[in-house]
Design a protein around this motif. Sequence first.
Motif, mmCIF file in Angstrom:
data_model
loop_
_atom_site.group_PDB
_atom_site.id
_atom_site.type_symbol
_atom_site.label_atom_id
_atom_site.label_comp_id
_atom_site.label_asym_id
_atom_site.label_seq_id
_atom_site.Cartn_x
_atom_site.Cartn_y
_atom_site.Cartn_z
ATOM 1 N N LEU A 151 0.808 -1.219 0.000
ATOM 2 C CA LEU A 151 0.000 0.000 0.000
ATOM 3 C C LEU A 151 0.840 1.268 0.000
ATOM 4 C CD1 LEU A 151 -2.936 0.826 -0.040
ATOM 5 C CD2 LEU A 151 -3.042 0.501 2.428
ATOM 6 N N GLU A 152 1.899 1.301 0.812
ATOM 7 C CA GLU A 152 2.663 2.550 0.941
ATOM 8 C C GLU A 152 3.442 2.865 -0.335
ATOM 9 O OE1 GLU A 152 2.929 -0.104 2.850
ATOM 10 O OE2 GLU A 152 5.011 -0.778 3.000
ATOM 11 N N ILE A 176 -3.612 5.333 -13.208
ATOM 12 C CA ILE A 176 -4.950 5.923 -13.040
ATOM 13 C C ILE A 176 -5.489 5.613 -11.645
ATOM 14 C CG2 ILE A 176 -7.367 5.769 -13.778
ATOM 15 C CD1 ILE A 176 -6.234 5.059 -16.615
ATOM 16 N N SER A 177 -5.364 4.354 -11.247
ATOM 17 C CA SER A 177 -5.972 3.936 -9.976
ATOM 18 C C SER A 177 -5.262 4.573 -8.787
ATOM 19 C CB SER A 177 -5.988 2.415 -9.853
ATOM 20 O OG SER A 177 -4.675 1.916 -9.803
ATOM 21 N N MET A 178 -3.947 4.599 -8.819
ATOM 22 C CA MET A 178 -3.220 5.094 -7.646
ATOM 23 C C MET A 178 -3.254 6.624 -7.547
ATOM 24 S SD MET A 178 -2.525 2.679 -5.753
ATOM 25 C CE MET A 178 -3.635 1.386 -6.286
ATOM 26 N N SER A 180 -5.903 8.346 -8.330
ATOM 27 C CA SER A 180 -7.211 8.576 -7.732
ATOM 28 C C SER A 180 -7.210 8.246 -6.243
ATOM 29 C CB SER A 180 -8.263 7.736 -8.471
ATOM 30 O OG SER A 180 -9.528 7.926 -7.888
ATOM 31 N N LEU A 181 -6.566 7.142 -5.898
ATOM 32 C CA LEU A 181 -6.518 6.750 -4.486
ATOM 33 C C LEU A 181 -5.746 7.782 -3.663
ATOM 34 C CD1 LEU A 181 -7.416 4.478 -2.555
ATOM 35 C CD2 LEU A 181 -5.165 3.437 -2.887
ATOM 36 N N GLU A 183 -5.493 10.950 -4.340
ATOM 37 C CA GLU A 183 -6.358 12.130 -4.212
ATOM 38 C C GLU A 183 -7.335 11.962 -3.042
ATOM 39 O OE1 GLU A 183 -6.304 13.405 -8.956
ATOM 40 O OE2 GLU A 183 -8.004 12.301 -8.142
ATOM 41 N N LYS A 184 -7.788 10.715 -2.848
ATOM 42 C CA LYS A 184 -8.744 10.469 -1.759
ATOM 43 C C LYS A 184 -8.068 10.376 -0.392
ATOM 44 C CE LYS A 184 -12.248 7.238 -0.132
ATOM 45 N NZ LYS A 184 -12.454 5.795 0.043
ATOM 46 N N GLU A 185 -6.957 9.667 -0.323
ATOM 47 C CA GLU A 185 -6.376 9.302 0.974
ATOM 48 C C GLU A 185 -5.106 10.079 1.323
ATOM 49 O OE1 GLU A 185 -8.167 7.471 2.774
ATOM 50 O OE2 GLU A 185 -9.285 6.071 1.507
ATOM 51 N N PHE A 192 -4.639 6.145 6.951
ATOM 52 C CA PHE A 192 -5.017 5.147 5.951
ATOM 53 C C PHE A 192 -4.053 3.966 5.975
ATOM 54 C CE2 PHE A 192 -5.103 3.733 1.388
ATOM 55 C CZ PHE A 192 -6.370 3.179 1.437
ATOM 56 N N GLN A 195 -3.918 0.778 8.449
ATOM 57 C CA GLN A 195 -4.622 -0.482 8.207
ATOM 58 C C GLN A 195 -3.737 -1.511 7.514
ATOM 59 O OE1 GLN A 195 -8.563 0.266 6.109
ATOM 60 N NE2 GLN A 195 -7.566 2.237 5.848
ATOM 61 N N ALA A 196 -2.634 -1.028 6.911
ATOM 62 C CA ALA A 196 -1.884 -1.896 5.999
ATOM 63 C C ALA A 196 -1.034 -2.915 6.750
ATOM 64 C CB ALA A 196 -0.994 -1.050 5.100
#
Lengths: 236, 236
Positions: A151-152, A176-178, A180-181, A183-185, A192, A195-196
């Motif tokens: 995750l990190e 694209i996915s990371m 966006s992620l 931007e959110k987290e 965040f 949790q990892a």
Amino acid sequence: MKQVEICFSPELIHLHELEGKIVVVVDIFRATSTMIAALANGISEIKTCADLEECRAMASSGYLIAGERNGVKAEGFQLGNSPLAYLSGEYQNQKLAMTTTNGTLAISKSAGADEILIGSFPNLQATASYIQSGNKDVLIHCAGWKGKFNLEDSLFAGAMVKALETTHEAEDDGAISMKSLYEKEGHNLKGFLSQASHAKRLQNHNIDSDIDFCLTLDLFSLVGKVEDGILTGIKQ
Amino acid sequence: MKQVEICFSPELIHLHELEGKIVVVVDIFRATSTMIAALANGISEIKTCADLEECRAMASSGYLIAGERNGVKAEGFQLGNSPLAYLSGEYQNQKLAMTTTNGTLAISKSAGADEILIGSFPNLQATASYIQSGNKDVLIHCAGWKGKFNLEDSLFAGAMVKALETTHEAEDDGAISMKSLYEKEGHNLKGFLSQASHAKRLQNHNIDSDIDFCLTLDLFSLVGKVEDGILTGIKQ
């Protein structure tokens, strides 16, 4: 526009073209964060070693030796993998030999790239600026954890995609996915990441302050670059 | 609580323990979506084949044959990989042999799991309910695209992690990240995925209506389950 893509594991790197690209190697907890901390605090160069034996042997050539396995300092080594060990500046102008669980492997598997850089949150903007001063495609190579997505490293990759967005397009699904992620987290990285699985492993070793350091943005205006197996810092 | 984890590529599946787990194989564009559409519309069973030759040979045993490579119907096959072909119900009680670029590989590499299910957005909730009626750990196995991470399979995996959250904990880094990404982008799947490389490839083939179908949630109360290489539907 140039392109930016992400490889989530050294086990997938053979699927990516490296030639002509800048590869940014990332092992946030803690290898690449520690490398950047060391170079920014006086270490003159770092040799990354494939295993503990090779690293230990460098002591006789005048290198400081740093090694960890599974998050713990390896036996007989002067330093483990904590970035905080370098912040006092006590290792001015010394050479360092270093081996880690996942980071060294990712560096060696990046051979063939046009340039190999070492990425971390503490030098994210410096690295992005260096990349943007040229005109090359970028591949962010996450060291992962024993071959798996982690995750990190992936979130750092997302942060880098975002930092490059004015010059590098993210058509790659991972990018694209990371992005966006992030931007959110991104505003709550530590929460965040708590949790990892790897962060939990690190908490077991009582290195909460290492985690804080590794997640701090833009402490150093320094780019880490590997040439012929030797990592040095380029001041920006 | 049981655990749920994600494997982003068949090239990483050897890093995961399969024994005792339910593995959900996902190839959203379009293999697993098409399989579920076929089973929900009269096809009695599906044999997944490793290559076009094996699939073609099944025609002489009375199977309908469906095959695509790189998104296009393969030569000499009755059906390609469009889920829409089955919706009229014209293939009642027929057996289907099918091979696809990535999906078949992911199924064969899931051997060793306790159960192998076939996941798609059109049967997401049915699959989640089936899983929640038992008490097993879950691994979501994304078919990816030629070994690489792919956005639509990964987002489906995030949606499944979310659907299972009352019974299955997400400690796995991939599961944490994709659950969060689905929470952010799930309301606008098509818009978000339109950036993705595979969606762009599909648009080139003029199959926009296939994409709409593949992203529609919960059309069918049917679980797809593979046993001894044969996929059948279990009505919920």
